[in-house]
Motif scaffolding. Sequence first.
Motif, short mmCIF file in Angstrom:
data_model
loop_
_atom_site.label_atom_id
_atom_site.label_comp_id
_atom_site.label_asym_id
_atom_site.label_seq_id
_atom_site.Cartn_x
_atom_site.Cartn_y
_atom_site.Cartn_z
N LEU A 74 0.83 -1.21 0.00
CA LEU A 74 0.00 0.00 0.00
C LEU A 74 0.86 1.26 0.00
CD1 LEU A 74 -2.77 -1.09 2.49
CD2 LEU A 74 -3.05 -0.64 0.07
N THR A 221 -13.12 3.36 5.84
CA THR A 221 -11.90 3.42 5.03
C THR A 221 -12.18 3.38 3.53
OG1 THR A 221 -11.68 1.04 5.12
CG2 THR A 221 -10.51 2.27 6.80
N PHE A 224 -10.09 5.77 1.60
CA PHE A 224 -8.64 5.72 1.82
C PHE A 224 -8.02 4.85 0.74
CE2 PHE A 224 -9.13 5.98 6.76
CZ PHE A 224 -9.79 7.17 6.60
N SER A 225 -6.84 5.23 0.27
CA SER A 225 -6.13 4.33 -0.64
C SER A 225 -4.64 4.54 -0.45
CB SER A 225 -6.54 4.60 -2.08
OG SER A 225 -6.07 5.86 -2.47
N LEU A 229 -4.36 4.33 3.56
CA LEU A 229 -4.89 3.06 4.03
C LEU A 229 -3.83 2.31 4.84
CD1 LEU A 229 -7.37 1.24 3.87
CD2 LEU A 229 -6.36 0.14 1.90
N ASN B 44 -13.84 -2.79 -3.23
CA ASN B 44 -13.63 -1.35 -3.25
C ASN B 44 -12.51 -1.02 -4.23
OD1 ASN B 44 -13.12 1.32 -2.74
ND2 ASN B 44 -12.84 1.09 -0.55
N LYS B 46 -10.76 1.50 -4.79
CA LYS B 46 -9.63 2.28 -4.27
C LYS B 46 -8.64 1.43 -3.49
CE LYS B 46 -11.92 6.54 -4.65
NZ LYS B 46 -12.33 7.81 -4.15
N HIS B 47 -9.05 0.22 -3.08
CA HIS B 47 -8.13 -0.66 -2.36
C HIS B 47 -7.54 -1.72 -3.28
CE1 HIS B 47 -10.29 0.11 1.75
NE2 HIS B 47 -9.97 1.20 1.13
N PRO B 73 -6.03 2.81 -8.04
CA PRO B 73 -4.70 3.43 -8.10
C PRO B 73 -3.70 2.54 -8.83
CG PRO B 73 -5.15 2.64 -5.87
CD PRO B 73 -6.35 2.32 -6.70
#
Lengths: 316, 189
Positions: A74, A221, A224-225, A229, B44, B46-47, B73
């Motif tokens: 991450l 969350t 969040f990225s 995160l 999700n 974004k994850h 991302p």
Amino acid sequence: MDNALVIFFGADRVLFVFFGTEVYMTHLIGAVLYIVLAPFAGGLIAGLDRKVTAQMQGRHGPPILQPFYDVAKLLGKEKITVSNGQDFYVMCSLVFMVISGAFFFAGSNLLMTIFTLTAGSIFLVLAGYASNSPYAQLGAEREMLQIMSYEPMILLSAVGFYMATGSFNVGDIVTSGRFVFPYLAGMFAGYVFVLIIKMRKSPFDLSMSHHAHQELVKGLTTEFSGRTLALSEIIHWYENVFLLGFVFIFFANGEPRFIVLGVLVALVCYFVIVFIDNSFARMKWQFTLKSAWMVTLVFGGGNLFVLYYLRAVFQV
Amino acid sequence: MSIKKSPWIIHYDCSSCNGCDIEMLACLTPMYDLERFGIVNTGNPKHADVFIVTGTVNTQNIPVVKQIYNQMPNPKVVIAVGICAATGGIFRGCYNVVGGLDHVIPVDMYVPGCAARPEAIIDGIMKSIDILAEKQAALDEGVVPEEICGGYIYEGEHDEHGTLITDEDADAAEEEQDVGATPDQEEQE
């Protein structure tokens, strides 16, 4: 100051005076050890959690070091964020969480530790509100509700420690020479109950969940990225080590065998919470609030009443 | 390279018959247990690192696919699971089917099958992880993301039902305007 760490580090001396409080060598060592080692301990606990969970479900499960791989990945991802305020709040939350744990492991005041912890939690809620995503905002609302549920019990436990040992200082509590658990058994039961809410485990994983029942996507969350995160994950590691440390002080009184007992009970508590996590579906928020406050009233309040009674009648 | 040890997936069902989706979920069960590779089904964008698409891409869900893709991302990879996602399958040639996911977003891996077997899906994910690691390495060297992962994909104009207005629609609308405009212009002239 007769801290348990003196056993390992020899003579203790005052380093400097901070706002009228004498800061000892053992204070600093405790705080630094927490800041440096807690992420590793917390990550390992999270890895064991996932492994044990998988085994309970009849799966092989990820490697024990999986949480470290996740966070490392991450940290290397592209930074995309909807609002910059969110990253700032998550950073604040991490800072307050670390300060809170450092206070605790430095043997400082228990009340101050709890209030700093609450500040950390509130910053995480603000991070949820910072983005305009409905999932994150609903997650933030639920997180606030969870804070409302667990906070009274944690505060009452601190009062219980004061009643039992005559001090709010963690350093004095763990070196009191008195085995306080029998006096605080009700507090302990109540604390372990709210620990499930605080650790966001089923049946109380309202605000965000690592399970498949994710009607809020990822709740708090969701927005969040990448790095943010990863930070929220590290906050969780610091938090878990602190919360298990709180279980530890119910048993520690300066003697080595009680220190071992404290660590063992903390690990058993975590195992029980993982077991509960895997055997319950999620409850409604009404149940979370009602059950947590009932437990606080019955176990926390009842225990406090007994302590007052013992003090008044038997001068214990 | 830690990204090889923790690829998180997001799964989107483009009006699939649910055959591939059931096989996709079967990968998470104790029998196949994708999590032993550190793979988590995040739900999700974004994850997520890996975008798994099942079913036929049609004009109704093109904006959704593009939006999920844009929200992920970098670095990221896309896997088309099942023949419908790969080429349109038996629905190829239908009036609303675009004929494969690669008409919409860049695809890195195709998993064939109707429905794709869990073993094939796991194989596809594990192979795509190598591509993911290559992309990460390229990004670390300073290559711009647009060159390797595909940049932001224009999500297009949509009508009030959320359906994409295709080029043909736009041409037809322009022609209508032209037809309407021509007599006036002639009059003026």
